[in-house]
Write a protein that holds these residues in place. Structure first.
Motif, short mmCIF file in Angstrom:
data_model
loop_
_atom_site.label_atom_id
_atom_site.label_comp_id
_atom_site.label_asym_id
_atom_site.label_seq_id
_atom_site.Cartn_x
_atom_site.Cartn_y
_atom_site.Cartn_z
N LEU A 99 0.86 -1.14 0.18
CA LEU A 99 -0.08 0.12 -0.08
C LEU A 99 1.01 1.27 0.18
O LEU A 99 1.95 1.13 0.44
CB LEU A 99 -0.75 -0.13 1.19
N SER A 100 0.37 2.47 -0.63
CA SER A 100 0.90 3.58 -0.57
C SER A 100 0.92 4.15 0.98
O SER A 100 0.12 3.67 1.59
CB SER A 100 0.56 4.44 -1.49
N MET A 125 -6.51 3.06 5.25
CA MET A 125 -6.97 1.95 5.88
C MET A 125 -7.02 1.95 7.50
O MET A 125 -7.91 1.13 8.09
CB MET A 125 -5.96 0.78 5.49
N SER A 126 -5.85 2.54 8.04
CA SER A 126 -5.96 2.57 9.63
C SER A 126 -7.01 3.23 10.15
O SER A 126 -7.59 2.84 11.29
CB SER A 126 -4.59 3.43 10.03
N LEU A 127 -7.74 4.38 9.38
CA LEU A 127 -8.78 5.08 9.79
C LEU A 127 -9.88 4.32 9.65
O LEU A 127 -10.98 4.27 10.37
CB LEU A 127 -8.75 6.48 9.38
N VAL A 128 -10.20 3.92 8.31
CA VAL A 128 -11.43 3.11 7.97
C VAL A 128 -11.76 1.98 8.86
O VAL A 128 -12.78 1.75 9.41
CB VAL A 128 -11.28 2.62 6.63
N VAL A 129 -10.62 1.12 9.25
CA VAL A 129 -10.81 0.10 10.12
C VAL A 129 -11.26 0.32 11.85
O VAL A 129 -11.70 -0.50 12.24
CB VAL A 129 -9.74 -0.96 10.10
N VAL A 170 -7.33 0.11 -1.74
CA VAL A 170 -6.95 -0.68 -0.47
C VAL A 170 -7.62 -2.00 -0.35
O VAL A 170 -7.07 -3.07 -0.26
CB VAL A 170 -7.29 0.25 0.93
N MET A 171 -9.22 -1.84 -0.76
CA MET A 171 -9.84 -3.09 -0.85
C MET A 171 -9.32 -4.00 -1.86
O MET A 171 -8.91 -5.33 -1.72
CB MET A 171 -11.05 -2.86 -1.09
#
Length: 217
Positions: free
Chosen positions: A152-153, A160-164, A190-191
């Protein structure tokens, strides 16, 4: 959790290691175990076994308690430190209750006193290999997730860290000072890169990687 803990088909080989200083016992066990379809490697001492490189395939150790250099209980401690969760099946002609308790408390799969039936040992080996295979598959799955996450960039990793954590796209955008549309684009990538089929799948992947998730707050 299928895409998180998918078992790699390449992990198929199973090896049984035998450490016993009695050559007749080694030869007998090698023939018995090999006849069941397992690969077998035999060693006459603990030191010889410890010189062998760590095996990352499903495996177990059939170990005599009484050895000439390093005894079985001492080897068990070193195996736990260097070989992780390798299951150990102890065999001995001089077992006692305290010794058995010590071995089992330290994580031994089985403690067999000679003479024992062939089927008893083979059943113990099958159970130990099944346990090892589960650990190897889980480790391989997490290793694959780490590779995907590393691809991942920086911005994708931040999203991703915030979404999860359970933040909505608008909240993620506010935290990162980017537009909601940009968040959606990063989230989609990300998905795709993580191979996640759903948001719940992505959360399980994050948990497997040790990342904070909404369920852990």
């Amino acid at each position: 959790m299928s895409s998180v803990l998918q078992q790699p088909s390449s992990v198929t080989k199973s090896t049984v290691f035998v450490v016993d200083d009695d050559i007749s016992v080694r030869e007998s066990l090698e023939a018995l175990i090999r006849n069941e379809g397992f690969d077998v490697e035999v060693f006459s001492s603990a030191q010889l076994f410890l010189r062998r490189p760590k095996d990352h395939a499903p495996c177990c150790l059939v170990l005599d308690v009484n050895l000439p250099d390093l005894n079985g209980l001492e080897l068990q401690k070193q195996v736990a430190a260097s070989h992780g969760n390798m299951p150990i099946i102890f065999i001995t002609g001089f077992g006692d209750v305290p010794m058995t308790v010590q071995a089992m408390k330290a994580g031994a799969s089985e403690f067999l006193t000679k003479p024992f039936a062939d089927d008893t040992l083979l059943d113990a080996i099958r159970n130990a290999i099944d346990r090892s295979r589960s650990v190897v598959h889980a480790d391989a799955a997490v290793g694959e997730l780490r590779l995907r996450h590393a691809a991942l960039s920086r911005r994708e990793s931040e999203v991703m860290s915030l979404v999860v954590l359970g933040l909505m796209n608008k909240q993620v955008g506010g935290d990162l000072n980017i537009s909601e549309i940009t968040v959606k684009a990063h989230r989609g990538r990300v998905m795709q890169k993580m191979g996640a089929r759903s948001f719940a799948d992505l959360v399980r992947m994050a948990a497997a990687l040790g990342l904070p998730t909404g369920s852990s707050r």
